[in-house]
Write a protein that holds these residues in place. Sequence first.
Motif, short mmCIF file in Angstrom:
data_model
loop_
_atom_site.label_atom_id
_atom_site.label_comp_id
_atom_site.label_asym_id
_atom_site.label_seq_id
_atom_site.Cartn_x
_atom_site.Cartn_y
_atom_site.Cartn_z
N THR A 168 -2.93 -2.27 -6.06
CA THR A 168 -4.01 -1.48 -6.64
C THR A 168 -5.18 -1.35 -5.67
O THR A 168 -5.46 -2.25 -4.88
N ASP A 169 -5.85 -0.23 -5.76
CA ASP A 169 -6.96 0.09 -4.86
C ASP A 169 -8.25 -0.52 -5.43
O ASP A 169 -9.09 0.15 -6.01
N VAL A 170 -8.39 -1.82 -5.23
CA VAL A 170 -9.55 -2.56 -5.74
C VAL A 170 -10.18 -3.31 -4.58
O VAL A 170 -9.55 -3.52 -3.54
N PRO A 171 -11.46 -3.73 -4.74
CA PRO A 171 -12.14 -4.44 -3.64
C PRO A 171 -11.34 -5.63 -3.15
O PRO A 171 -10.83 -6.43 -3.93
N GLY A 172 -11.25 -5.75 -1.84
CA GLY A 172 -10.59 -6.88 -1.21
C GLY A 172 -9.10 -6.70 -1.05
O GLY A 172 -8.46 -7.45 -0.32
N LEU A 173 -8.50 -5.73 -1.72
CA LEU A 173 -7.05 -5.54 -1.65
C LEU A 173 -6.70 -4.17 -1.10
O LEU A 173 -5.89 -4.05 -0.18
N GLY A 174 -7.31 -3.12 -1.65
CA GLY A 174 -6.98 -1.77 -1.20
C GLY A 174 -7.24 -1.55 0.27
O GLY A 174 -6.39 -1.04 1.01
N SER A 175 -8.43 -1.96 0.75
CA SER A 175 -8.76 -1.75 2.16
C SER A 175 -7.88 -2.59 3.06
O SER A 175 -7.48 -2.15 4.15
N PHE A 176 -7.54 -3.81 2.63
CA PHE A 176 -6.68 -4.68 3.41
C PHE A 176 -5.27 -4.09 3.51
O PHE A 176 -4.65 -4.11 4.58
N ALA A 177 -4.76 -3.57 2.40
CA ALA A 177 -3.43 -2.96 2.41
C ALA A 177 -3.40 -1.74 3.32
O ALA A 177 -2.41 -1.50 4.02
N ASN B 96 -1.11 -1.23 6.45
CA ASN B 96 -0.20 -0.08 6.35
C ASN B 96 1.23 -0.54 6.08
O ASN B 96 2.19 -0.05 6.68
N SER B 97 1.35 -1.49 5.15
CA SER B 97 2.67 -2.05 4.85
C SER B 97 3.18 -1.64 3.48
O SER B 97 4.12 -2.23 2.97
N GLY B 98 2.58 -0.62 2.90
CA GLY B 98 3.00 -0.19 1.58
C GLY B 98 2.10 0.92 1.07
O GLY B 98 1.50 1.66 1.84
N THR B 99 1.98 0.97 -0.24
CA THR B 99 1.27 2.07 -0.89
C THR B 99 0.14 1.52 -1.74
O THR B 99 0.28 0.50 -2.41
N VAL B 100 -1.00 2.22 -1.72
CA VAL B 100 -2.15 1.86 -2.54
C VAL B 100 -2.25 2.86 -3.68
O VAL B 100 -2.19 4.08 -3.47
N VAL B 101 -2.39 2.35 -4.91
CA VAL B 101 -2.45 3.21 -6.09
C VAL B 101 -3.73 2.93 -6.87
O VAL B 101 -4.33 1.86 -6.72
N PRO B 102 -4.17 3.88 -7.71
CA PRO B 102 -5.38 3.65 -8.50
C PRO B 102 -5.22 2.45 -9.43
O PRO B 102 -4.12 2.17 -9.90
N PRO B 103 -6.30 1.73 -9.70
CA PRO B 103 -6.21 0.60 -10.62
C PRO B 103 -5.98 1.06 -12.05
O PRO B 103 -6.33 2.18 -12.42
N ASN B 104 -5.36 0.21 -12.85
CA ASN B 104 -5.15 0.47 -14.28
C ASN B 104 -4.40 1.77 -14.55
O ASN B 104 -4.69 2.47 -15.52
N ASP B 105 -3.45 2.09 -13.70
CA ASP B 105 -2.68 3.33 -13.84
C ASP B 105 -1.20 3.01 -13.72
O ASP B 105 -0.62 3.08 -12.64
N PRO B 106 -0.54 2.64 -14.82
CA PRO B 106 0.87 2.27 -14.75
C PRO B 106 1.76 3.41 -14.27
O PRO B 106 2.77 3.18 -13.59
N GLU B 107 1.40 4.66 -14.60
CA GLU B 107 2.19 5.80 -14.15
C GLU B 107 2.19 5.89 -12.63
O GLU B 107 3.23 6.14 -11.99
N ALA B 108 1.01 5.68 -12.02
CA ALA B 108 0.91 5.76 -10.56
C ALA B 108 1.68 4.63 -9.90
O ALA B 108 2.35 4.83 -8.88
N LEU B 109 1.63 3.44 -10.48
CA LEU B 109 2.36 2.30 -9.92
C LEU B 109 3.86 2.54 -9.98
O LEU B 109 4.57 2.31 -9.00
N ALA B 110 4.34 3.03 -11.10
CA ALA B 110 5.76 3.31 -11.24
C ALA B 110 6.20 4.44 -10.31
O ALA B 110 7.25 4.35 -9.66
#
Length: 228
Positions: free
Chosen positions: A157-166, A170-184
């Motif tokens: 999830t694109d949240v402080p401390g995680l989204g920018s690090f991910a 560049n080892s995966g995908t960043v998705v909006p927080p609290n969005d199960p459709e985007a995660l799936a």
Amino acid sequence: AVNRAITKIVVPTPEAVPMLLRNIKCSNVRVIWNGIEVDFFSSTERAPRRDSSLRVAMVGSLIPVKNHSLAIEALLLLRERIKGAKLYICGVGSMEQTLRCLASELGLEQSVIFKGMCFDIPVFLSEMDVFWMTSHYEGNSIAFLEAVASGIPCVVTDVPGLGSFARYLNSGTVVPPNDPEALAAATLKLWSSKSVYRKFSLRASSVGLREFNVDRMVEEYENVYRLL
């Protein structure tokens, strides 16, 4: 008195700096990324298996900030396209019974596997295909670093401390927080493309070995102590 005693602050992620400086006066702040024992992890390049048994891993305490409920909701959506997809959760905590109830309500009792406390994370990760982290916020997460060192493509999830690090890794995908459709959807896209999956897997393993080993972290802390 506390402010007068502090000559240097060390933090594991840049996002922590502004928050600290709002409360503590210090002109010398240094970021030292966490490190892990990368040699413990199998960092070989991976490829997606061509069957329906996608195995999604999560590692972390079962507490509200980790937001495991989002992952369980996303798994329900993911299984509409990948029937055999399962979520394996390592960790214990106050939210376990609530999460078990949610999985039961969604008909996922057999598809969400609570592993409890895991004492051999390298072996666990070696058996997984994709790593999820759905936290409301994170620091420089050890669990995420271990997944990266294992060469597992991550969706976080694109949240402080995680989204920018991910993004940096560049080892995966960043998705909006609290969005199960985007995660799936992001996971399905990753799993459906052999080239995309292998690209993220290769990037993950190389970065994990090069930049985030514990020897580098120890050396940087030793340099701070010498300066003091």
